[in-house]
Design an enzyme around this catalytic site. Sequence first.
Site, PDB file in Angstrom:
ATOM      1  N   SER A 124       0.902  -1.225   0.012  1.00 47.24           N
ATOM      2  CA  SER A 124      -0.039  -0.079   0.051  1.00 47.24           C
ATOM      3  C   SER A 124       0.786   1.083   0.094  1.00 47.24           C
ATOM      4  O   SER A 124       2.108   1.254   0.633  1.00 47.24           O
ATOM      5  CB  SER A 124      -0.758   0.036   1.206  1.00 47.24           C
ATOM      6  OG  SER A 124      -1.335   1.230   1.534  1.00 47.24           O
ATOM      7  N   TYR A 149      -2.139  -1.295  10.552  1.00 49.02           N
ATOM      8  CA  TYR A 149      -2.337  -1.705   9.311  1.00 49.02           C
ATOM      9  C   TYR A 149      -1.222  -1.721   8.243  1.00 49.02           C
ATOM     10  O   TYR A 149      -0.643  -2.625   7.775  1.00 49.02           O
ATOM     11  CB  TYR A 149      -3.765  -1.562   8.700  1.00 49.02           C
ATOM     12  CG  TYR A 149      -3.866  -1.766   7.103  1.00 49.02           C
ATOM     13  CD1 TYR A 149      -3.959  -3.214   6.797  1.00 49.02           C
ATOM     14  CD2 TYR A 149      -3.604  -0.675   6.393  1.00 49.02           C
ATOM     15  CE1 TYR A 149      -3.871  -3.182   5.543  1.00 49.02           C
ATOM     16  CE2 TYR A 149      -3.779  -1.015   5.033  1.00 49.02           C
ATOM     17  CZ  TYR A 149      -3.894  -2.372   4.574  1.00 49.02           C
ATOM     18  OH  TYR A 149      -3.819  -2.557   3.221  1.00 49.02           O
ATOM     19  N   LYS A 153       2.350  -3.723   6.577  1.00 49.00           N
ATOM     20  CA  LYS A 153       2.550  -3.871   5.330  1.00 49.00           C
ATOM     21  C   LYS A 153       3.953  -3.561   4.899  1.00 49.00           C
ATOM     22  O   LYS A 153       4.884  -4.459   4.340  1.00 49.00           O
ATOM     23  CB  LYS A 153       1.746  -2.830   4.159  1.00 49.00           C
ATOM     24  CG  LYS A 153       0.263  -3.200   4.147  1.00 49.00           C
ATOM     25  CD  LYS A 153       0.057  -4.297   3.348  1.00 49.00           C
ATOM     26  CE  LYS A 153      -1.495  -4.726   3.226  1.00 49.00           C
ATOM     27  NZ  LYS A 153      -1.668  -6.379   2.701  1.00 49.00           N
ATOM     28  N   GLU A 293      -8.301  10.736  12.164  1.00 48.90           N
ATOM     29  CA  GLU A 293      -6.999  10.657  12.676  1.00 48.90           C
ATOM     30  C   GLU A 293      -6.227   9.754  11.755  1.00 48.90           C
ATOM     31  O   GLU A 293      -6.664   8.782  11.044  1.00 48.90           O
ATOM     32  CB  GLU A 293      -7.034  10.001  13.882  1.00 48.90           C
ATOM     33  CG  GLU A 293      -5.824  10.505  14.764  1.00 48.90           C
ATOM     34  CD  GLU A 293      -5.960   9.643  16.166  1.00 48.90           C
ATOM     35  OE1 GLU A 293      -6.932   9.805  16.788  1.00 48.90           O
ATOM     36  OE2 GLU A 293      -4.829   9.138  16.515  1.00 48.90           O
TER      37      GLU A 293
END
Length: 337
Positions: A124, A149, A153, A293
């Site tokens: 990402s 998250y 990655k 945020e």
Amino acid sequence: MKVLVTGGAGYIGSHAVVVLLEAGHQVVVLDNLANGSAEAVARAAELGGGAVPLIEGDIRDRPLLDRVFSEHTCDAVMHFAGLKAVGESVEQPLRYFENNVAGTLTLCQAMAQTGVTRLVFSSSATVYGDEHPLPWHEGLPTGTPSNPYGRSKLMVEQVLADLAAADERWQIGILRYFNPVGAHESGRLGESPRGIPNNLVPYIAQVATGRRESLAVYGNDYPTPDGTGVRDYLHVMDLVEGHLAALQALGRRQGVNVWNLGTGRGYSVLEMVRAFEQACGSKVAYHFAPRREGDVASCWADPSKAREELGWQTRRHLAAMMADTWRWQQANPEGYT
Ligand code: NAD
Ligand code: UDP
């Protein structure tokens, strides 16, 4: 080639199944259905014109992976399986690292053991962090993603780089997605979020069908032309065609290769709302809300490396992204359920 598609019952993976079949490849899907649907695999098989076995199981299950690789002689893996909800990753970091990082380690161990060493990984743009000038290109150092998250990655990218440095058999494509949206042109495949959508376009689509009342636009005081966040949205079919191009290019490449997949231009939240209104022919209610945020003001890709090295670039414009989303949403107002 025979390709194992992890996460092939999910949004992007199911579209990848279609283009793989259309390109003449054989496909096996492994998905634990945590956020995917067997119906998506069935429809993808029908659209692509091939039979696709769905193995319902987990990438963290090593004995299962060993069985899959011994029963199916795979040449490559497209690895989409992962958890992707940013807010949930803040609340449940261990679950995210265990699923996304540990799961990928187990997958790579099983691959190395059976000699399947061609891998296309879904990364990402979040790995760039927010310190760099735009557009973001692959030569930039990675930054600090703002949530677990994103960090999962980045960690996987680092693991893959070390793996390829240690063992020259590996041919790895790390694809850094910008903002995938849209649906298969048929309206049969698309994004089917469970619960309240986290992402912009699925939320807009549900407002348009009357399932949600009004879109909360997170922030209208960003340093952008209209004050709302700007992102590089690309059509999911362009995105999966990028995967196909990467899979082929890896045959001529060793080690780790990083490619951005984006269009190279950004649209604001309000531009997205207007484009969707054009597609659906009615107004989409929205209201302004505080910034979310962890959001950056703007981001878009420099996609020139993928163009030069993969011969890939996006072909579908914003109007098609929205028209295809709308077709999918109207035909499947409750998703696959
Ligand atoms: P998705 O949730 O629709 O698909 C992921 C699939 O993986 C689901 O079907 C889920 O059931 C499966 N899965 C999750 N954990 C698994 C596990 N441990 N074992 C087996 N299957 C598992 O998500 P998507 O939007 O299709 O995203 C695919 C990949 O692309 C993910 O890795 C995601 O992080 C990455 N990505 C997505 C976006 C985006 O905006 N959609 C952007 C950048 C990167
Ligand atoms: N966004 C918004 N309302 C929503 C969801 C998203 O205003 O309900 C905005 C978000 O702040 C960002 C853009 O839409 O500027 C894209 O957000 P999304 O979650 O789709 O993707 P991200 O870029 O965060 O991965």
